[in-house]
Design a protein around this motif. Structure first.
Motif, PDB file in Angstrom:
ATOM      1  N   LYS A 119       1.040  -1.188  -0.090  1.00 57.14           N
ATOM      2  CA  LYS A 119       0.006  -0.082  -0.443  1.00 57.14           C
ATOM      3  C   LYS A 119       0.714   0.763   0.205  1.00 57.14           C
ATOM      4  O   LYS A 119       0.300   2.057  -0.455  1.00 57.14           O
ATOM      5  CB  LYS A 119      -0.981   0.189   1.239  1.00 57.14           C
ATOM      6  CG  LYS A 119      -2.299  -0.770   1.201  1.00 57.14           C
ATOM      7  CD  LYS A 119      -2.870  -1.006   2.745  1.00 57.14           C
ATOM      8  CE  LYS A 119      -4.036  -1.975   2.447  1.00 57.14           C
ATOM      9  NZ  LYS A 119      -5.035  -1.950   3.284  1.00 57.14           N
ATOM     10  N   ASP A 151       3.990   2.746  -9.960  1.00 50.93           N
ATOM     11  CA  ASP A 151       3.718   3.790 -11.058  1.00 50.93           C
ATOM     12  C   ASP A 151       4.549   4.130 -12.009  1.00 50.93           C
ATOM     13  O   ASP A 151       4.865   3.961 -13.237  1.00 50.93           O
ATOM     14  CB  ASP A 151       3.206   5.339 -10.497  1.00 50.93           C
ATOM     15  CG  ASP A 151       1.880   4.813  -9.913  1.00 50.93           C
ATOM     16  OD1 ASP A 151       1.187   3.605  -9.892  1.00 50.93           O
ATOM     17  OD2 ASP A 151       1.283   5.758  -9.015  1.00 50.93           O
ATOM     18  N   GLU A 205      -5.282  -8.363  -4.210  1.00 53.57           N
ATOM     19  CA  GLU A 205      -6.893  -7.645  -4.192  1.00 53.57           C
ATOM     20  C   GLU A 205      -6.107  -6.594  -4.036  1.00 53.57           C
ATOM     21  O   GLU A 205      -6.835  -5.205  -5.006  1.00 53.57           O
ATOM     22  CB  GLU A 205      -7.258  -8.927  -2.735  1.00 53.57           C
ATOM     23  CG  GLU A 205      -8.076  -9.967  -3.499  1.00 53.57           C
ATOM     24  CD  GLU A 205      -8.103 -10.666  -2.053  1.00 53.57           C
ATOM     25  OE1 GLU A 205      -8.466 -10.584  -1.122  1.00 53.57           O
ATOM     26  OE2 GLU A 205      -9.060 -11.321  -2.437  1.00 53.57           O
ATOM     27  N   GLU A 206      -5.287  -6.539  -2.638  1.00 50.72           N
ATOM     28  CA  GLU A 206      -4.702  -5.103  -2.840  1.00 50.72           C
ATOM     29  C   GLU A 206      -3.316  -4.394  -3.947  1.00 50.72           C
ATOM     30  O   GLU A 206      -4.530  -3.387  -4.472  1.00 50.72           O
ATOM     31  CB  GLU A 206      -3.409  -5.352  -1.820  1.00 50.72           C
ATOM     32  CG  GLU A 206      -3.750  -5.418  -0.407  1.00 50.72           C
ATOM     33  CD  GLU A 206      -2.402  -4.923   0.515  1.00 50.72           C
ATOM     34  OE1 GLU A 206      -1.438  -4.296   0.580  1.00 50.72           O
ATOM     35  OE2 GLU A 206      -2.014  -6.426   0.950  1.00 50.72           O
ATOM     36  N   SER A 213      -5.066  -5.103  -6.419  1.00 55.80           N
ATOM     37  CA  SER A 213      -6.686  -4.481  -7.987  1.00 55.80           C
ATOM     38  C   SER A 213      -7.079  -3.601  -7.510  1.00 55.80           C
ATOM     39  O   SER A 213      -7.359  -3.127  -7.891  1.00 55.80           O
ATOM     40  CB  SER A 213      -7.426  -5.819  -7.580  1.00 55.80           C
ATOM     41  OG  SER A 213      -6.642  -6.746  -8.651  1.00 55.80           O
ATOM     42  N   LYS A 214      -7.198  -3.237  -6.208  1.00 52.48           N
ATOM     43  CA  LYS A 214      -8.014  -1.715  -5.534  1.00 52.48           C
ATOM     44  C   LYS A 214      -7.235  -0.953  -5.994  1.00 52.48           C
ATOM     45  O   LYS A 214      -7.405   0.120  -5.325  1.00 52.48           O
ATOM     46  CB  LYS A 214      -8.074  -2.216  -3.511  1.00 52.48           C
ATOM     47  CG  LYS A 214      -8.977  -2.922  -2.990  1.00 52.48           C
ATOM     48  CD  LYS A 214      -9.146  -3.691  -2.240  1.00 52.48           C
ATOM     49  CE  LYS A 214      -9.713  -4.683  -1.395  1.00 52.48           C
ATOM     50  NZ  LYS A 214     -10.103  -4.408  -0.130  1.00 52.48           N
ATOM     51  N   LEU A 215      -6.191  -1.385  -6.532  1.00 50.19           N
ATOM     52  CA  LEU A 215      -5.165   0.117  -6.318  1.00 50.19           C
ATOM     53  C   LEU A 215      -4.844  -0.216  -7.674  1.00 50.19           C
ATOM     54  O   LEU A 215      -3.777   1.365  -8.747  1.00 50.19           O
ATOM     55  CB  LEU A 215      -3.137  -0.315  -6.150  1.00 50.19           C
ATOM     56  CG  LEU A 215      -3.316  -0.174  -3.849  1.00 50.19           C
ATOM     57  CD1 LEU A 215      -1.856  -0.820  -3.775  1.00 50.19           C
ATOM     58  CD2 LEU A 215      -3.594   1.333  -4.193  1.00 50.19           C
ATOM     59  N   HIS A 216      -5.112  -0.545  -7.867  1.00 52.16           N
ATOM     60  CA  HIS A 216      -6.320  -0.096 -10.019  1.00 52.16           C
ATOM     61  C   HIS A 216      -4.998  -0.773 -10.947  1.00 52.16           C
ATOM     62  O   HIS A 216      -4.293   0.146 -11.645  1.00 52.16           O
ATOM     63  CB  HIS A 216      -6.211   1.016 -10.614  1.00 52.16           C
ATOM     64  CG  HIS A 216      -7.624   1.022  -9.754  1.00 52.16           C
ATOM     65  ND1 HIS A 216      -8.692   0.886  -9.739  1.00 52.16           N
ATOM     66  CD2 HIS A 216      -7.306   2.062  -8.581  1.00 52.16           C
ATOM     67  CE1 HIS A 216      -9.685   1.718  -8.989  1.00 52.16           C
ATOM     68  NE2 HIS A 216      -9.504   2.388  -8.257  1.00 52.16           N
ATOM     69  N   TYR A 217      -3.937  -1.668 -10.049  1.00 52.79           N
ATOM     70  CA  TYR A 217      -2.687  -2.941 -10.728  1.00 52.79           C
ATOM     71  C   TYR A 217      -3.534  -3.469 -11.308  1.00 52.79           C
ATOM     72  O   TYR A 217      -4.685  -4.204 -11.199  1.00 52.79           O
ATOM     73  CB  TYR A 217      -1.833  -2.517 -10.186  1.00 52.79           C
ATOM     74  CG  TYR A 217      -0.748  -1.341  -9.431  1.00 52.79           C
ATOM     75  CD1 TYR A 217      -0.156  -0.407 -10.297  1.00 52.79           C
ATOM     76  CD2 TYR A 217      -1.497  -0.459  -8.773  1.00 52.79           C
ATOM     77  CE1 TYR A 217       0.787   0.096 -10.381  1.00 52.79           C
ATOM     78  CE2 TYR A 217      -0.360   0.093  -7.921  1.00 52.79           C
ATOM     79  CZ  TYR A 217       0.293   0.618  -9.293  1.00 52.79           C
ATOM     80  OH  TYR A 217       0.281   1.756  -8.607  1.00 52.79           O
ATOM     81  N   ASN A 218      -3.107  -3.860 -12.979  1.00 52.11           N
ATOM     82  CA  ASN A 218      -3.574  -5.309 -13.873  1.00 52.11           C
ATOM     83  C   ASN A 218      -2.408  -6.120 -13.290  1.00 52.11           C
ATOM     84  O   ASN A 218      -1.106  -5.666 -13.536  1.00 52.11           O
ATOM     85  CB  ASN A 218      -3.126  -4.930 -14.747  1.00 52.11           C
ATOM     86  CG  ASN A 218      -3.282  -5.612 -15.975  1.00 52.11           C
ATOM     87  OD1 ASN A 218      -3.871  -7.309 -15.758  1.00 52.11           O
ATOM     88  ND2 ASN A 218      -2.708  -5.677 -17.633  1.00 52.11           N
TER      89      ASN A 218
END
Length: 158
Positions: free
Chosen positions: A112, A119, A143-144, A146-151
């Motif tokens: 996180k 980035d 899941e973390e 994905s929540k941060l919008h990473y592929n």
């Protein structure tokens, strides 16, 4: 010089991110100017037989010292710096990017707080052990991400 940035993360503590990061760094140092930045401990420094350093403070004060970053006999440069300090010293990160061909971040399991590093990373590698706890932890870490919008398909597993 445009750096290739590789972030090494773990599914949980103790799976070998530092071991992997050090060995990857030594290999890359054979082909180009490489720095390993240990963001969670000084274990890499111990493996490289280099003292714990706060050299990043010197870089903040005087960027001209970038060529004096502590190095291993393999040619691998090494800094250990808390993630918060590195992120608050953005000019240091830019300085390293313009002076090193490869930058390896040994992040550990701190996903996180490492978003800004992901980035700018060209590659994210997750170290996983073949045991039930490690594999279950992978699910949580993905899941973390994905929540941060990473592929999550862009993450490579070792």
């Amino acid at each position: 010089m445009s750096s290739r940035i590789i972030s090494i993360v773990s599914s949980k503590g103790g799976v070998g991110t530092t071991f992997f990061s050090v060995n990857l760094g030594v290999c890359f140092a054979r082909t180009g100017k490489t720095i390993l930045i240990d963001l969670h401990s000084n274990s890499a420094g111990i493996m490289l037989n280099l003292p714990e350093n706060d050299f990043v403070d010197n870089l903040i004060k005087s960027p001209a010292l970038v060529n004096l970053v502590p190095s291993h006999k393999s040619g691998l440069s090494y800094l250990n710096v808390p993630l918060e300090k590195l992120m608050s010293a953005g000019e240091v990160l830019n300085l390293l990017q313009s002076n090193y061909e490869y930058i390896i971040f040994d992040i550990g399991d701190n996903i996180k707080e490492s978003v800004k590093l992901f980035d700018i990373s060209n590659l994210i590698v997750m170290i996983v052990n073949p045991d039930l706890v490690s594999i279950k932890s992978v699910q949580s870490k993905l899941e973390e991400f994905s929540k941060l919008h990473y592929n999550i398909d862009s993450i490579k597993f070792v």
